[in-house]
Scaffold this active site. Structure first.
Site, short mmCIF file in Angstrom:
data_model
loop_
_atom_site.label_atom_id
_atom_site.label_comp_id
_atom_site.label_asym_id
_atom_site.label_seq_id
_atom_site.Cartn_x
_atom_site.Cartn_y
_atom_site.Cartn_z
N GLY A 1 0.82 -1.20 0.00
CA GLY A 1 0.00 0.00 0.00
C GLY A 1 0.86 1.25 0.00
N ASP B 1 11.02 -10.75 8.84
CA ASP B 1 11.31 -9.83 7.73
C ASP B 1 12.26 -8.73 8.20
OD1 ASP B 1 11.16 -9.13 5.10
OD2 ASP B 1 9.29 -8.00 5.26
N LYS C 1 -0.20 4.10 7.13
CA LYS C 1 -0.05 3.10 6.07
C LYS C 1 -1.43 2.65 5.62
CE LYS C 1 1.77 -1.01 7.00
NZ LYS C 1 2.82 -2.03 7.24
#
Length: 596
Positions: free
Chosen positions: A296, A412, A312
């Site tokens: 996004g 991540d 976000k």
């Protein structure tokens, strides 16, 4: 009510009364929303003395900064309090801690300085390094040099030694002071998720651990205080007098006011739910875009004239619902100086957004990688600061792995997911791929690989290397460290993974042969930092999880001296082997299901 019943109330509630009085007014507090959390051994000046240990009083100034006063009359702002390691991080609001050091007498306080020795010089010729600008003037410059440095060039030149201080160089360069307190010993309580406080009925300053649920969130305290006040009132009606009853009622009303305030403050620190109309208003109708990705778009927003946020806005695509719920459920329960704070969220029909604290220096990526493939320029910061960012990131991962009720695996870790505040302090972000796991087991099952190519641990891609566990985040962090070391060497953005492996192997071969990694060295001591980051990174990227250190061991290595570090086994020896067999060590890891 009979005398017997009254005595029964008295016997039952009297022991609880002392406990209630001890806890009353001692809830976690702070001077402002994003300020350090204050609890035992610290207390704010308006709280009862039993809330803190002698010598640990803090104050809030007009700007709502948290202030610690040290002998003699040295006032510093508290940036962070690490209750587990018993350390407090301070900075000078006047931006010149060195000027206050002559007045600082830690021997009269409960705090001790982190070891270090720095020598100040008064020089009559201009220098470009080692400067302490706030101490200099138009006629001379003041330099700060580590006592371990060869000082002959300064002593024999146009410089005069002023004084030697038992403080590290960071105190003079970054206007920060790091202290610890050996007494009281409460770090063990904090590491177990328990509170620390005075023992009941003792006349000496003796502390112990007790269950945190007794004081947090008003869950157990509210019925306890209500029962104590009721029991005390009934006893006072029979035993004492109407006047005693009046006083008890007055105390009850004051307790209720304090309780309501505590509940309101607690509500304020939880993520807030906003409507889509609120999101448009916060972002000024999506006026300023900060970045964009497959997930996004991120916009800059403002909650008030002083509070900025990053919003976000997630794309309406399949699968984002799970990541959205996962991120709120994970980061919403986290409060740590090295983890980005979730301020709120929006779930208005199919529209979804996450609202984070705004960090002005963007991600770590722009400080370690070339700005563009057509330019040799990079956003250069010192190696000392790069080491500070690496250590802060490690502490954030350590909190995720060991500091929460359930272990949080990020999956991540990469430079793009490390954001930097105005002081370049790192904060881990983007928990869309994170997993909650039991801290009692060592491995986690997953249905599909997750993460970013280049940072994914081998066992996440193939179980032949071992089973997925907290060691998978260690591998990603190791790749980040090695990217810090080599990231300032310009590489084409299209460089394939095989070329990167060759470059990492070049780093290992240089270290194995005792050669220096002379990569953009700016100041004396930078070479040792580069070597330390490289050695720790190589330990972290060992192929088999069992061979990698834990995040706590990684943190200790980054905090220590590089001379105490041994080079890891070569992690690249097996890269030419076409097929890997499972490591026999992986049998030590028990497979468990993730906690959804």
């Amino acid at each position: 009510m009979s005398i017997l019943t009254s005595l029964l109330f008295f016997l039952v509630f009297c022991p609880l009364l002392s406990l209630g009085d001890r806890l009353e007014g001692c809830e976690d507090s702070s001077c402002k929303t994003d300020g350090p959390i204050i609890h035992f051994p610290f207390r704010l000046s308006h709280q009862p003395k039993l809330c803190g240990y002698p010598g640990f009083e803090l104050q809030c100034n007009k700007q709502k900064d948290t202030i610690l006063e040290l002998p003699s009359s040295v006032h510093l702002v508290v940036e962070e309090i690490d209750y587990v390691s018993q350390q407090i991080h301070l900075y000078d609001p006047d931006r010149c801690i060195p000027a206050k050091l002559p007045h600082l007498n830690l021997l009269q306080s409960k705090f001790k300085n982190v070891e270090g020795q720095t020598v100040l010089f008064n020089c009559s010729v201009p220098f470009t390094q080692h400067l302490v600008p706030c101490l200099g003037s138009s006629g001379y410059q003041v330099l700060a040099v580590s006592s371990t440095t060869n000082l002959d060039s300064f002593l024999s030149g146009p410089c005069t030694k002023i004084h030697q201080y038992p403080y590290s160089l960071s105190t003079f360069y970054y206007n920060k002071l790091q202290l610890n307190w050996p007494i009281p010993l409460c770090g063990n309580c904090e590491s177990k998720g328990m509170d620390c406080g005075f023992k009941d009925g003792t006349q000496v300053l003796e502390t112990h651990c007790f269950n945190r649920t007794m004081t947090q969130k008003g869950i157990t305290k509210q019925p306890l205080i209500a029962g104590v006040v009721l029991g005390t009132a009934l006893v006072c009606i029979i035993v004492f007098s109407i006047n005693q009853l009046y006083l008890t009622s007055k105390n009850e009303r004051q307790s209720q006011v304090r309780l309501e305030k505590f509940l309101e403050d607690y509500k304020a620190i939880r993520p807030t739910r906003y409507s889509y109309a609120d999101i448009k208003k916060i972002t000024d109708d999506f006026n300023e875009k900060l970045g964009e990705g497959s997930y996004g778009t991120v916009y800059k927003g403002r909650l008030s004239s002083e509070i900025y946020v990053a919003v976000k806005v997630l794309r309406d695509s399949k699968g984002k619902g799970e990541e959205f719920i996962n991120e709120i459920g994970t980061i919403g329960r986290i409060h740590h100086v090295n983890v980005v704070r979730l301020v709120g969220f929006c779930a208005d029909g199919f529209r979804r957004a996450l609202i984070y604290e705004y960090l002005p220096n963007d991600s770590f990526e722009r400080f370690i990688l070339p700005v563009s493939s057509s330019s040799d320029s990079v956003s250069v910061i010192s190696w000392n600061k790069l080491q500070h960012i690496a250590l802060g990131t490690a502490r954030g991962i350590e909190y995720l792995h060991q500091g929460c009720d359930q272990q949080i695996l990020h999956f991540d870790i990469k430079p793009q997911n490390i954001l930097l505040d105005h002081n370049l302090n790192p904060k881990i972000c983007d928990f869309g791929l994170a997993k909650l796991c039991s801290k009692e087991k060592s491995a986690v099952t997953m249905t599909a690989p997750r993460g970013t190519i280049g940072y994914i641990a081998p066992e996440v891609l193939s179980r032949n290397f071992g089973k997925v566990s907290h060691k998978s985040d260690i591998y990603s962090f190791g790749m980040l460290l090695l990217e810090i070391v080599g990231g300032r060497v310009k590489m084409d953005s299209n460089t394939n993974n095989q070329s990167k492996v060759i470059y990492l192997e070049w780093i290992y071969n240089h270290l194995e042969k005792g050669k220096e990694l002379k990569i953009r060295i700016e100041e004396e001591g930078d070479g040792a930092i580069v070597r330390k980051l490289a050695i720790v990174g190589l330990w972290c990227i060992q192929w088999h999880p069992i061979d990698r250190p834990s995040i706590k061991e990684v943190t200790h290595m980054l905090e220590g001296d590089v001379s105490h570090l041994n080079l890891s086994p070569n992690p690249f020896m097996a890269t030419n082997t076409p097929k890997f067999n499972a490591s026999p060590h992986t049998e030590d890891l028990d497979v468990i299901l993730e906690i959804e």
